[in-house]
Design an enzyme around this catalytic site. Structure first.
Site, PDB file in Angstrom:
ATOM      1  N   ILE A 297     -14.244 -51.653 -69.629  1.00  0.00           N
ATOM      2  CA  ILE A 297     -15.591 -52.069 -69.252  1.00  0.00           C
ATOM      3  C   ILE A 297     -15.914 -51.616 -67.842  1.00  0.00           C
ATOM      4  CG2 ILE A 297     -17.111 -54.048 -68.889  1.00  0.00           C
ATOM      5  CD1 ILE A 297     -16.526 -53.532 -71.789  1.00  0.00           C
ATOM      6  N   LYS A 415     -14.419 -65.625 -76.438  1.00  0.00           N
ATOM      7  CA  LYS A 415     -13.196 -66.422 -76.576  1.00  0.00           C
ATOM      8  C   LYS A 415     -13.172 -67.604 -75.612  1.00  0.00           C
ATOM      9  CE  LYS A 415     -10.382 -62.662 -78.417  1.00  0.00           C
ATOM     10  NZ  LYS A 415     -11.534 -61.809 -78.701  1.00  0.00           N
TER      11      LYS A 415
END
Length: 637
Positions: A297, A415
């Site tokens: 990322i 998550k």
């Protein structure tokens, strides 16, 4: 002795070797003629004519030398003397018979057809026999004292037979057998070697003392070859594969480059890459710092930021190699012109390094992508995971507020929503750290960007499945029905940059999420990737398929289904595909207690205490029921 003999042969020039072979052929011609005359003369010729045959012995050698040179017989390398060379020698023998017939005709000598045939056959056998004897002697010298690898060839087709012929005269390899799946070939003898069934490999290896197996089946699919290779390697054998013609000429590599795995194809929804436009007024001309700049990322953030022309782009990364790679890549991009790139080695848990970086470079925007994110690794290393993801975020965010950074954007994950694993719990606590600071911040605007699994990122299923397919399978799944939200790296990064451009304010840090559609079943993704690679799924319904999908069970702390929100309801943003959630946070006192307990756990290396901190303050982790107060101080050690 071996070295002296080998050295003597190797010192001969190619011209000298040609002369040796030419002399041998001439000598064999004379011997063949003499042997033929001795067999035929007593019954065919008067004794007084034998003296005149001497003229033939004088003229035949130069004719033989000319014919041999014209046919290139002396140019044939001894180690390459095989079937084609036999044909050339046979042609040479036939021409010698014609030459002998012409000479005898001039002398009016009577010679039977049997005599001519005997001469030609004698020369052919002599020429071939001498060369084979020389070859065996040469190989004997080469192999003297050397280890010889005993090799079996898997595949008794055309390629396997050609390979066996090519290795026949190798100085350090001896082919001992064929192995083939075709029942029609099994038990046959091909090229002097018996063909064995794959079921008898273990016995073959033991009886023939096989060291290596060569896969000579280039037309078989890559998964099939890998399955065979895995089985052979489990027996302790070295396995080498003969490349296909496509690999030899390079077309196979070209095809792979032309048709790479495109993550967008497996989204299960329309990509929103072309629907998101990054804020063009927030980043141009600013000094921007990206933590975790060398990660999947982080590196994409740097690429897209470079196109927005910030004044300075600070790459903050703990991995030297990752920092070197992204710094070098960015400097080669056209967008690099006019942007000052600053690669900084450092950890977000180092307070001095983070404060120095922000002060020295006048950082105005921080995008925090650095994190330990691999669920199984963080689960088995909870102290390191909690320290980096929670305390590191607090150190970085504190430094941003103290340095007067305008915007701080935390990259989070789905998550973190009611987590069942340490990684998710650590990311939720990182969110709460940012939420806590946002309540008191006077100089910095804080925001959180939360998204699901990123296709193609480090540790994601696409590169994992691709590697498993390349190895011939199986593809491993944790559960038949496991689902996940997916987005591309490009989508994720554009979401981050767009969220960073939105006006923020109020007593809570905004949590931005992407409208990701419906979650995708991972098994469906695996099947799509197998089909996209040109293979078939192997299961009970299709036992002849290429790639098996195998269930291995959920890993510790892994969810069957992920979520994007803790609370209910979403608010709109200036962009239809970006939604905003306001989720409750800890009180300032509870946050202080949580951080104090966590610092104590990490200082002592107490993994159980680190887990207890997460269980006490993170909703959903450690059995905390939904809707119940997340703070249970009595759980702490």
């Amino acid at each position: 002795m071996r070295s002296r003999l080998f050295g003597l042969v190797e010192r001969l020039s190619r011209t000298h070797k040609r002369l040796v072979f030419l002399s041998i052929d001439i000598l064999i011609v004379e011997c063949a003629l003499l042997a033929t005359l001795m067999l035929e003369a007593s019954s065919l010729w008067p004794g007084e004519e034998l003296a005149q045959i001497g003229a033939v012995f004088l003229f035949l050698p130069p004719v033989a030398a000319a014919l041999s040179t014209a046919l290139g017989i002396p140019n044939i390398r001894l180690k390459a003397y095989e079937s084609l060379s036999y044909t050339q020698t046979a042609n040479f023998s036939a021409l010698l018979v014609v030459a002998l017939w012409a000479m005898f005709g001039l002398k009016n000598f009577h010679f039977t057809l049997i005599g001519y045939a005997l001469f030609g056959l004698t020369f052919f056998i002599g020429s071939v026999g001498v060369r084979l004897a020389m070859l065996n002697a040469y190989l004997l010298v080469l192999r003297w004292g050397q280890r010889r690898w005993r090799v079996a060839i898997y595949g008794a087709g055309t390629t396997g037979v050609q390979l066996a012929a090519a290795l026949k005269n190798h100085e350090s390899i001896v082919v001992v057998a064929f192995i083939d799946d075709d029942e029609g070939q099994q038990s046959m003898t091909i090229a002097g070697l018996k063909v064995h069934s794959p079921d008898k490999i273990e016995r073959l290896v033991r009886e023939k003392e096989v060291d290596r197996v060569l896969l000579a089946m280039p037309s078989a699919s890559a998964p099939r070859q890998m399955q065979i290779a895995h089985r052979l390697q489990s027996l302790g054998l070295d396995v080498l594969a003969l490349p296909s013609f496509a690999q030899l000429v390079g077309t196979e590599a070209l095809i792979d480059n032309l048709a790479p795995v495109v993550p967008d194809a497996f989204l299960g929804r329309q990509s929103v890459d072309d629907q998101i436009t990054t804020g063009s007024t927030v980043y141009p001309g600013k000094s921007v710092m990206v933590t975790g700049a060398g990660g999947s990322i982080g590196s994409e953030l740097c690429r897209q930021l470079l196109a927005l022309k910030p004044r300075k782009l600070v790459l903050f990364e703990v991995s030297e190699k990752a920092l070197y790679d992204i710094d070098r890549e960015l400097r080669e991009l056209p967008d690099f012109a006019g942007v000052e790139l600053v690669p900084l080695l450092g950890s977000i848990t180092d307070s001095r390094a983070t404060r120095t970086a922000m002060a020295d470079h006048g950082i105005e925007v921080v995008i925090h992508a650095a994190a330990y994110k691999h669920v199984p690794l963080v689960e088995s290393n909870p102290v390191a995971g909690m320290s980096n993801n929670v305390l590191g975020t607090r150190i970085l965010a504190d430094a941003a507020e103290e340095s007067g950074v305008e915007r701080f954007i935390l990259i989070s994950t789905d998550k973190a929503v009611r987590p069942t694993n340490v990684m998710g719990a650590s990311k939720r606590m990182a969110e709460m750290v940012v939420q806590d600071l946002a309540k008191r911040a006077t100089r910095t605007s804080f925001a959180i960007v939360r998204f699901g699994n990123v296709l193609g990122s480090s540790g994601s299923v696409v590169p994992l499945f691709k590697e498993q397919i390349r190895k011939g399978g199986p593809i491993t799944l944790t559960h038949e029905d496991v689902t996940r939200y997916f987005m591309t790296i490009s989508e994720a990064v554009q979401l981050v940059l767009l969220a960073g451009s939105f006006p923020v304010g109020g007593a809570e840090a905004d949590v931005f999420v992407l409208d990701m559609g419906k979650p995708m079943r991972i098994r469906d993704l695996a099947e799509q990737m197998i089909l996209a690679a040109g293979y078939r799924v192997r299961d009970e319904a299709n036992p002849d398929g290429d790639i098996e999908i195998r269930m291995i069970g959920l890993r510790p702390g892994e969810k069957l289904h992920e979520e994007l929100l803790i609370g209910a309801g979403l608010l709109t943003t200036p962009h239809a595909k970006i939604l905003r959630a306001r989720e409750r946070s800890l009180t300032e006192l509870d946050m202080a207690k949580a951080l104090q307990s966590l610092r104590h756990a990490t200082a002592t290396g107490d993994a159980q205490a680190a887990r207890a901190v997460a269980a006490a303050y993170v909703e959903g982790f450690g059995g905390i029921a939904e809707g119940q107060s997340p703070v249970f101080a009595d759980r702490l050690p």
